[in-house]
Scaffold this motif. Structure first.
Motif, PDB file in Angstrom:
ATOM      1  N   LEU A   1       0.833  -1.208   0.000  1.00 62.49           N
ATOM      2  CA  LEU A   1       0.000   0.000   0.000  1.00 62.49           C
ATOM      3  C   LEU A   1       0.868   1.259   0.000  1.00 62.49           C
ATOM      4  O   LEU A   1       0.582   2.227  -0.721  1.00 62.49           O
TER       5      LEU A   1
ATOM      6  N   ALA B   1       1.045   4.024  -3.118  1.00 60.13           N
ATOM      7  CA  ALA B   1       0.845   5.457  -2.914  1.00 60.13           C
ATOM      8  C   ALA B   1       2.015   6.253  -3.487  1.00 60.13           C
ATOM      9  O   ALA B   1       1.824   7.293  -4.133  1.00 60.13           O
TER      10      ALA B   1
ATOM     11  N   ARG C   1      -6.965  -1.089   5.564  1.00 59.86           N
ATOM     12  CA  ARG C   1      -7.890  -0.084   5.016  1.00 59.86           C
ATOM     13  C   ARG C   1      -7.567   1.312   5.562  1.00 59.86           C
ATOM     14  O   ARG C   1      -7.583   2.302   4.833  1.00 59.86           O
ATOM     15  N   ALA C   2      -7.253   1.375   6.858  1.00 60.31           N
ATOM     16  CA  ALA C   2      -6.891   2.654   7.461  1.00 60.31           C
ATOM     17  C   ALA C   2      -5.598   3.190   6.860  1.00 60.31           C
ATOM     18  O   ALA C   2      -5.460   4.401   6.616  1.00 60.31           O
TER      19      ALA C   2
ATOM     20  N   ALA D   1      -4.466   2.594   3.829  1.00 61.88           N
ATOM     21  CA  ALA D   1      -4.756   3.059   2.471  1.00 61.88           C
ATOM     22  C   ALA D   1      -5.319   4.474   2.497  1.00 61.88           C
ATOM     23  O   ALA D   1      -4.928   5.337   1.696  1.00 61.88           O
ATOM     24  N   ASP D   2      -6.200   4.719   3.442  1.00 63.96           N
ATOM     25  CA  ASP D   2      -6.765   6.071   3.574  1.00 63.96           C
ATOM     26  C   ASP D   2      -5.690   7.083   3.973  1.00 63.96           C
ATOM     27  O   ASP D   2      -5.641   8.204   3.441  1.00 63.96           O
ATOM     28  N   ALA D   3      -4.830   6.677   4.892  1.00 61.01           N
ATOM     29  CA  ALA D   3      -3.819   7.599   5.413  1.00 61.01           C
ATOM     30  C   ALA D   3      -2.764   7.954   4.370  1.00 61.01           C
ATOM     31  O   ALA D   3      -2.258   9.082   4.345  1.00 61.01           O
ATOM     32  N   THR D   4      -2.421   7.002   3.511  1.00 57.57           N
ATOM     33  CA  THR D   4      -1.365   7.226   2.514  1.00 57.57           C
ATOM     34  C   THR D   4      -1.905   7.781   1.202  1.00 57.57           C
ATOM     35  O   THR D   4      -1.133   8.233   0.357  1.00 57.57           O
ATOM     36  N   GLY D   5      -3.215   7.692   1.018  1.00 58.86           N
ATOM     37  CA  GLY D   5      -3.800   8.134  -0.244  1.00 58.86           C
ATOM     38  C   GLY D   5      -3.602   7.139  -1.373  1.00 58.86           C
ATOM     39  O   GLY D   5      -3.704   7.503  -2.556  1.00 58.86           O
TER      40      GLY D   5
ATOM     41  N   GLN E   1      -4.332   4.494  -4.148  1.00 59.90           N
ATOM     42  CA  GLN E   1      -5.497   4.217  -4.999  1.00 59.90           C
ATOM     43  C   GLN E   1      -5.802   2.718  -4.914  1.00 59.90           C
ATOM     44  O   GLN E   1      -5.600   1.964  -5.869  1.00 59.90           O
TER      45      GLN E   1
ATOM     46  N   GLU F   1      -8.348  -0.536  -3.936  1.00 59.48           N
ATOM     47  CA  GLU F   1      -9.731  -1.014  -3.833  1.00 59.48           C
ATOM     48  C   GLU F   1      -9.718  -2.384  -3.170  1.00 59.48           C
ATOM     49  O   GLU F   1      -9.083  -3.319  -3.665  1.00 59.48           O
TER      50      GLU F   1
END
Length: 406
Positions: free
Chosen positions: A251, A255, A274-275, A277-281, A283, A285
């Protein structure tokens, strides 16, 4: 017709080792061996005429009385029930040969001495490193660890290698110590089969005699897959979502490289990933568990399959499956992965755990022209069909069985 007794803790495809156990039995049946099975009772088991001989279920850690937990702990170390149940099976049908897969914690090696006493030669396929290290992943604190080498098994307790639990680590230490002291595996198995040359070398490094070891790689029914080497627009990881699989590193790399990533699978690290992925931006799924035709479609539409492992992988079936579908693999340079992934031929390698190097490889692959990736996918498809076919595996196993029965 000779009878082959297939032994494994689970009689359904719970994981990769269990799937190999079932496919192996079917392949040997095609070669003229009548299959028999010995396993553990479980609600998801496949139907079997041999289920009356299966041992009662053990899932250590489930809720229960202290007495129940103590009884389960005893079975993990040496199961008298498994030995008695197997004796019943042997009285009903004496097999000519036994092939063992994963039996620790549920069936235990108590059965191996009985097979030897009854004159039934047995081999074991090592799907992990449990026969060397109490913590079969050889990981401590998220990093590869070989402190137990040379018989220093106490380290599994000192470092709480089993889920950070002192009690569980102590139990597994006791289990491995007893098994080694009485030679329950080494003295009773005719041979240990290693699906990777890396595992073969590791077993020798840790003191197993070369004459007890045989390298036979995994196989895949490549004809059941359609090779579609035209590259898609995303990178794909499919497998378990657990720390040793390196998905967190993947992940971070995605990014950095700003590429599209799809992740198929589930596991204990999913919420954390999942957290991240959100924190690093990234892309990324998350698709959940994907199987069968849907997974084949997902692989076929990808640009490249990524295997970012951070533990000593053995001979991952995901690599063979990707190759069979005409996809190159970007793999971590660890364990048995480099035996399969040939740089710039069947895929690409990067230093395990190195997000920046992984990102650089992903950017490179993203920029490659379609014909180059297509040629690589075609080469990977031919490679797996030539070297890892069911016929190659079947011939090697039959040769070993014949030699050990002579």
């Amino acid at each position: 017709m000779p009878t082959l007794l297939n032994i494994n803790s689970y009689h359904y495809p719970k994981g990769g080792a269990d799937a190999v156990y079932l496919r192996h039995a079917a392949l040997m049946a095609e070669a003229g061996w009548e299959p028999a099975f010995f396993s553990m009772v479980h609600e998801e088991n496949l139907p079997s005429e041999w289920s009356p001989y299966f041992v009662s279920e053990i899932e250590y850690g489930k809720s229960g009385s202290k007495l129940d937990q103590l009884a389960a702990a005893g079975k993990i170390i040496y199961s008298l029930e498994a030995r008695a149940k197997l004796k019943e099976l042997l009285r009903a049908r004496r097999p000519d040969f036994a092939h063992v897969h994963n039996i620790y914690h549920h069936i235990s090696p108590s059965i191996l001495g009985l097979l030897a006493e009854e004159g039934v030669p047995s081999v074991l396929t090592a799907h992990d490193l449990k026969l060397l290290c109490p913590a079969y992943t050889m990981l401590t604190g998220g990093a590869v660890c070989e402190r137990c080498k040379g018989g220093r098994l106490h380290n599994v307790v000192a470092h709480r290698c089993m889920k950070g639990s002192l009690a569980l680590s102590a139990l597994i230490y006791l289990e491995s110590s007893v098994h080694r002291l009485f030679g329950l595996y080494r003295d009773h198995l005719a041979r240990v089969i290693l699906p990777s040359r890396f595992y073969l070398a590791k077993f020798q490094e840790w003191g197993w005699p070369a004459e007890k070891l045989t390298y036979i790689p995994n196989f895949i029914e490549a004809d059941q897959y359609t090779a579609r080497p035209d590259p898609g627009g995303y990178f794909l990881y499919f497998g378990r979502l657990s720390p040793e699989k390196g998905v967190a590193t993947l992940l971070r790399a995605a990014a950095l490289a700003q590429v599209k990533l799809r992740i198929a699978g589930a596991g204990p690290a999913e919420a954390e990933l999942r957290a991240l992925a959100d924190a690093t931006g990234a892309q990324a799924e998350f698709l959940g568990v994907v199987r069968g035709a849907a997974l084949s479609e997902l692989v076929s539409d990808s640009r490249c399959v990524v295997l970012p492992s951070e533990w000593y992988e053995n001979a991952p079936m995901s690599v063979l499956e990707a190759f069979a579908m005409g996809k190159p693999v970007l793999g971590a340079d660890i364990g048995g992965i480099p035996e399969l992934v040939r740089p710039d031929e069947t895929g690409f390698l990067f230093a395990s755990g190195d997000a920046e190097q992984l990102a650089a490889r992903m950017r490179h692959i993203q920029g490659l022209p379609a014909p180059a990736l297509r040629d690589m996918g075609n080469l990977a498809s031919r490679f797996v069909r030539d070297r890892f076919s069911s016929k190659v595996y079947q011939d090697a196993m039959l040769g070993l069985y014949s030699a050990l029965r002579a």
